[in-house]
Design a protein around this motif. Structure first.
Motif, short mmCIF file in Angstrom:
data_model
loop_
_atom_site.label_atom_id
_atom_site.label_comp_id
_atom_site.label_asym_id
_atom_site.label_seq_id
_atom_site.Cartn_x
_atom_site.Cartn_y
_atom_site.Cartn_z
N GLY A 263 9.04 -4.20 -10.64
CA GLY A 263 9.17 -4.19 -9.19
C GLY A 263 8.30 -3.16 -8.53
N ASN A 264 7.35 -2.60 -9.30
CA ASN A 264 6.48 -1.55 -8.76
C ASN A 264 5.06 -2.03 -8.55
N GLY A 265 4.88 -3.33 -8.37
CA GLY A 265 3.54 -3.83 -8.09
C GLY A 265 3.05 -3.34 -6.73
N PHE A 266 1.75 -3.31 -6.57
CA PHE A 266 1.16 -2.84 -5.32
C PHE A 266 0.98 -4.00 -4.35
N ASP A 267 1.52 -3.82 -3.15
CA ASP A 267 1.41 -4.89 -2.15
C ASP A 267 0.83 -4.39 -0.84
N PHE A 275 11.09 -3.29 4.38
CA PHE A 275 12.28 -2.48 4.13
C PHE A 275 12.67 -1.69 5.37
N VAL A 276 11.70 -1.06 6.02
CA VAL A 276 11.99 -0.26 7.21
C VAL A 276 12.50 -1.14 8.34
N LEU A 277 11.86 -2.29 8.55
CA LEU A 277 12.29 -3.19 9.62
C LEU A 277 13.70 -3.72 9.37
N THR A 278 14.01 -3.99 8.10
CA THR A 278 15.35 -4.45 7.77
C THR A 278 16.38 -3.36 8.05
N ARG A 279 16.04 -2.12 7.71
CA ARG A 279 16.96 -1.01 7.98
C ARG A 279 17.15 -0.81 9.48
N LEU A 280 16.11 -0.95 10.25
CA LEU A 280 16.23 -0.79 11.70
C LEU A 280 17.16 -1.85 12.28
N ARG A 281 17.17 -3.03 11.66
CA ARG A 281 18.00 -4.12 12.17
C ARG A 281 19.44 -4.01 11.69
N THR A 282 19.63 -3.65 10.40
CA THR A 282 20.98 -3.66 9.82
C THR A 282 21.65 -2.28 9.84
N ASP A 283 20.85 -1.22 9.81
CA ASP A 283 21.39 0.14 9.79
C ASP A 283 20.46 1.02 10.61
N PRO A 284 20.56 0.93 11.96
CA PRO A 284 19.59 1.62 12.82
C PRO A 284 19.48 3.11 12.57
N GLY A 285 20.59 3.77 12.24
CA GLY A 285 20.52 5.20 11.98
C GLY A 285 19.62 5.52 10.80
N SER A 323 0.10 6.09 -2.69
CA SER A 323 0.69 5.50 -3.89
C SER A 323 2.21 5.41 -3.79
N ALA A 324 2.81 6.28 -2.99
CA ALA A 324 4.26 6.27 -2.84
C ALA A 324 4.73 5.20 -1.87
N LEU A 325 3.84 4.69 -1.04
CA LEU A 325 4.28 3.80 0.04
C LEU A 325 3.79 2.37 -0.08
N VAL A 326 2.97 2.07 -1.09
CA VAL A 326 2.38 0.73 -1.14
C VAL A 326 2.95 -0.13 -2.25
N SER A 327 4.01 0.32 -2.92
CA SER A 327 4.59 -0.52 -3.97
C SER A 327 5.69 -1.40 -3.38
N GLU A 328 6.13 -2.36 -4.18
CA GLU A 328 6.96 -3.44 -3.65
C GLU A 328 8.42 -3.06 -3.43
N SER A 329 8.99 -2.23 -4.29
CA SER A 329 10.43 -1.99 -4.21
C SER A 329 10.77 -0.59 -4.70
N ARG A 334 10.95 6.64 -3.29
CA ARG A 334 9.73 7.05 -2.56
C ARG A 334 9.69 8.55 -2.29
N PRO A 335 10.82 9.19 -1.90
CA PRO A 335 10.73 10.64 -1.63
C PRO A 335 10.28 11.46 -2.84
N ARG A 336 10.78 11.12 -4.03
CA ARG A 336 10.36 11.91 -5.19
C ARG A 336 8.91 11.63 -5.57
N LEU A 337 8.42 10.42 -5.28
CA LEU A 337 7.02 10.13 -5.55
C LEU A 337 6.10 10.87 -4.59
N LEU A 338 6.62 11.19 -3.41
CA LEU A 338 5.85 11.99 -2.44
C LEU A 338 5.88 13.48 -2.76
N MET A 339 6.84 13.91 -3.55
CA MET A 339 7.05 15.34 -3.79
C MET A 339 5.83 16.08 -4.32
#
Length: 385
Positions: A263-267, A275-285, A323-329, A334-339
């Protein structure tokens, strides 16, 4: 029979003397780093006392740590079948489990404990590297100390205390960047090779060496064999392992296929955007929190440019972020990959040292407590980091 003459001590080797002096100078940064991580470990230990999951189990015997330990003990070849998904251990790069195996062989440690020893030792090496880079750029020791403490206190820093690769990779990256900035091209290449054997994001370290080498050649207007050799050698670790997977699985794109199976393919960021848009719709906070963090990261990156950080640091930081933001799932990771993108913290460290010392200390203490609490909550309630 003695002559009564005192024997003069042998003169210290210059390299050893310089190394000890550098370590003494960096000691406050290492102590600050260790203190922050100790706070996080204390919170985790107290929180889990008497519970089903011990702190040791959470740090050394869960998730990716299990995969690394299995590779260290048995080599590559294990595959997990989860429904329609197939997860192969070839997704994990070899340097960390190799160090685990070596340490468990020479010391009376289990492989999981050897993983913790590697990770914790590498954390100190990373703190030293961060201090060295910060002092080189700012000539202020306090900035290096605060940078090491900040890196130990970022929200996903609990992973630094786990048998994971983040500390090892960051240590190799920091010292590779330091070597590039100080013109030590052969060490830079060797460290880039090691980073390329540690994580897929080792390519960011390779790119930093290539960028620094290209800039050096442009400045000199002539070829330098050392720089050219470093640029040629730096990608060999990453390319070597990807090539090994390709040979083992009989396909030139085998490594990328393995990552896609996980699930870590590059897209290109499509999955993360969805993922972000889904969270904004289902869990705005939650969605707004993600957008806020992205905005803060972008602001820090702009400050890195305004701070005139050298090109190798900017290239490295951009590629780690990408590299932390362009994978599929696996968006929880993501936060630890940005660390490892520690240069993002340099503008903040520079600002903090301008405050009165009590205010700086209070800010770091608050960050340490918050990081420790968040890390404990995450390990006990959330998905794998």
């Amino acid at each position: 029979m003695t002559t009564g003459r005192a024997t003069a001590p042998a003169p210290a080797r210059p390299g050893r003397t310089r190394g000890r002096s550098a370590l003494r100078a960096a000691a406050p940064a290492l102590l600050a780093y260790a203190a922050v991580r100790a706070i996080g470990l204390l919170i985790l230990t107290l929180w889990t006392a008497g519970g089903e999951d011990s702190a040791h189990a959470l740090l050394a015997e869960r998730w990716d740590a299990v995969w690394y330990a299995r590779i260290a003990e048995d080599g590559y070849g294990y595959t997990a079948h989860l429904g329609e998904r197939t997860e192969h251990d070839l997704a994990f790069f070899p340097l960390f489990p190799a160090l685990e195996r070596a340490l468990a062989t020479v010391l009376p440690l289990s492989v999981p404990d050897a993983g913790l020893a590697v990770s914790w030792t590498a954390g100190l090496a990373a703190a030293w590297g961060l201090y060295a880079v910060a002092f080189l750029l700012t000539r202020r020791r306090a900035v290096g100390v605060v940078l090491a403490a900040l890196w130990a206190a970022v929200p996903p820093a609990f992973v630094q205390s786990m048998a994971y690769t983040e500390t090892l990779f960051t240590a190799l990256a920091a010292w590779a960047l330091y070597a590039v900035l100080t013109g030590r091209w052969y060490p830079a290449a060797a460290l880039a090779v090691a980073a390329g054997l540690t994580r897929p994001s080792g390519l960011a370290v390779v790119a930093a060496v290539l960028a620094g080498g290209a800039l050096e050649l442009w400045r000199r207007r002539r070829a330098d064999p050392r720089v050219l050799a470093a640029m040629a050698l730096a990608p060999l670790g990453w390319l070597g392992y990807v090539g090994y997977v390709g040979v083992r699985l009989a396909g030139p794109t085998a490594y990328f296929d393995v990552q896609k199976d996980w699930g870590n393919g590059f897209d290109g960021g499509v999955g993360f955007t969805r993922f972000v848009l889904t969270r904004l719709r289902t869990d705005p906070g939650h969605g707004l929190l993600i957008l806020t963090l992205l905005a803060c990261g972008t602001a820090l990156l702009i400050q890195c440019v305004r701070q005139r950080q050298p090109l190798p640091l900017l290239v490295y930081t951009l590629l780690i972020a990408a590299s932390a933001l362009v994978s599929e799932s696996y968006f929880a990771s993501r936060p630890r990959l940005l660390m490892p993108a520690f240069p993002l913290l340099l503008p903040l460290a520079t600002w903090l040292v301008r405050l009165p010392r009590p205010a700086t200390t209070a800010a770091l203490l608050a960050a340490s407590l918050g990081s420790g609490g968040y890390g404990t909550w995450f390990l006990l309630t959330q998905s794998p980091p």
